[in-house]
Design a protein around this motif. Sequence first.
Motif, PDB file in Angstrom:
ATOM      1  N   SER A  74       0.788  -1.235   0.000  1.00  0.00           N
ATOM      2  CA  SER A  74       0.000   0.000   0.000  1.00  0.00           C
ATOM      3  C   SER A  74       0.817   1.280   0.000  1.00  0.00           C
ATOM      4  N   GLY A  75       2.151   1.173   0.154  1.00  0.00           N
ATOM      5  CA  GLY A  75       2.939   2.385   0.305  1.00  0.00           C
ATOM      6  C   GLY A  75       2.589   3.151   1.567  1.00  0.00           C
ATOM      7  N   TRP A  76       2.162   2.418   2.609  1.00  0.00           N
ATOM      8  CA  TRP A  76       1.792   2.975   3.916  1.00  0.00           C
ATOM      9  C   TRP A  76       0.508   3.795   3.858  1.00  0.00           C
ATOM     10  N   ASN A  77      -0.346   3.528   2.877  1.00  0.00           N
ATOM     11  CA  ASN A  77      -1.599   4.269   2.725  1.00  0.00           C
ATOM     12  C   ASN A  77      -2.740   3.484   3.386  1.00  0.00           C
ATOM     13  N   PRO A  78      -3.258   3.937   4.530  1.00  0.00           N
ATOM     14  CA  PRO A  78      -4.311   3.179   5.217  1.00  0.00           C
ATOM     15  C   PRO A  78      -5.656   3.228   4.515  1.00  0.00           C
ATOM     16  N   SER A  79      -5.776   4.086   3.504  1.00  0.00           N
ATOM     17  CA  SER A  79      -7.036   4.207   2.768  1.00  0.00           C
ATOM     18  C   SER A  79      -6.974   3.544   1.395  1.00  0.00           C
ATOM     19  N   ALA A  80      -5.910   2.825   1.118  1.00  0.00           N
ATOM     20  CA  ALA A  80      -5.729   2.234  -0.208  1.00  0.00           C
ATOM     21  C   ALA A  80      -6.802   1.192  -0.507  1.00  0.00           C
ATOM     22  N   VAL A  81      -7.270   1.207  -1.750  1.00  0.00           N
ATOM     23  CA  VAL A  81      -8.206   0.192  -2.252  1.00  0.00           C
ATOM     24  C   VAL A  81      -7.717  -0.231  -3.624  1.00  0.00           C
ATOM     25  N   SER A  82      -7.551  -1.536  -3.821  1.00  0.00           N
ATOM     26  CA  SER A  82      -7.059  -2.042  -5.103  1.00  0.00           C
ATOM     27  C   SER A  82      -8.234  -2.347  -6.030  1.00  0.00           C
TER      28      SER A  82
END
Length: 341
Positions: free
Chosen positions: A82-90
């Motif tokens: 995620s690159g440290w992104n807690p809001s990431a959605v694939s």
Amino acid sequence: MRRFWMAGGIGIGLCLSFLVLIVVGTYSAAAGLAGAGAAGGRALGLAKGAVPAKYQNLVQKWGTLCPAMTPALLAAQLYSESGWNPSAVSPADARGIAQFIPGTWAGHGIDGDGDGDRDIWDPNDAIPSAASYDCELAKDVAGVPGDATSNMLAAYNAGAYAVIKYGGVPPYQETQGYVKAITTLAKSFERPVGRVAPSQQAAGAIYFAQKQLGTPYLWGGNGTPDQDGRFDCSGLTKAAYESVGIELPRVANDQYNAGPHPSRGELLPGDLVFFSDDLTNSRAIHHVGLYVGGGYMINAPYTGAVIRFDKIDTPDYFGATRVTKDGAAALPDRSADAKSP
């Protein structure tokens, strides 16, 4: 997817002999240290700032959950996911900092912070769950010959059954690539336990950069003909290492993860040197240069300036990376999201 600035420049008028000494010195240093390598075994400590400060304690704690896991390995997985992104959605609906698919989360998510719920979006739950899930897989393949960490990562990528079936890492190109990428990337998150091995490509990268001295800076510049050969900071370092066959990411904060991190006293010509607005967080890096020795770097500093020599010892000096080909190749492709610097 979790399957589941700068002080004023010195200018370009330095004598040619200084540049020759830099390049020759790079080769000499590499030859003198090539046999030294990094002492000792794998480190349990994390490199300064490699993990954002708000997650560092979590990664340090949960990265020692089982013998096959280390904090640096857990950090490498989270960064890759995620690159440290807690809001990431694939596109496959993998969610949060650890990129769990909801179905996998339902069976393996844990209440890491003990607040009574299991929240896929909360790093305080997702990071412990990532470590817990990895260690479950390590247990599933504990009887398989070979390296326990490699088998755990292979089980994560291809499933425990495949690891058991093949008696180790399966002969799948994707799985073998994943194991190599994560174990290599983990080295960029480890606090070195000895001297960092020198780069064999450093002199060529410096040679490229010194030929650009005096070229005007261009935000977003990649040195292309339509840009009149101009660069910004990370465009210059990317092009310098591309000239010796190493493909770096476009932005500085991702370039930081392209290899291990020598201390200030261990810098060698060719190391990338980084500067950040937050000295506890590599994601806040805003500038990069190419170290040439003697406390100086070649860099493309800012609009209105030219590529030049500058001192590296400034209040926002963050740290350094000794670029390796394997380290650069292990980085996830974030080119679609890349923005200067």
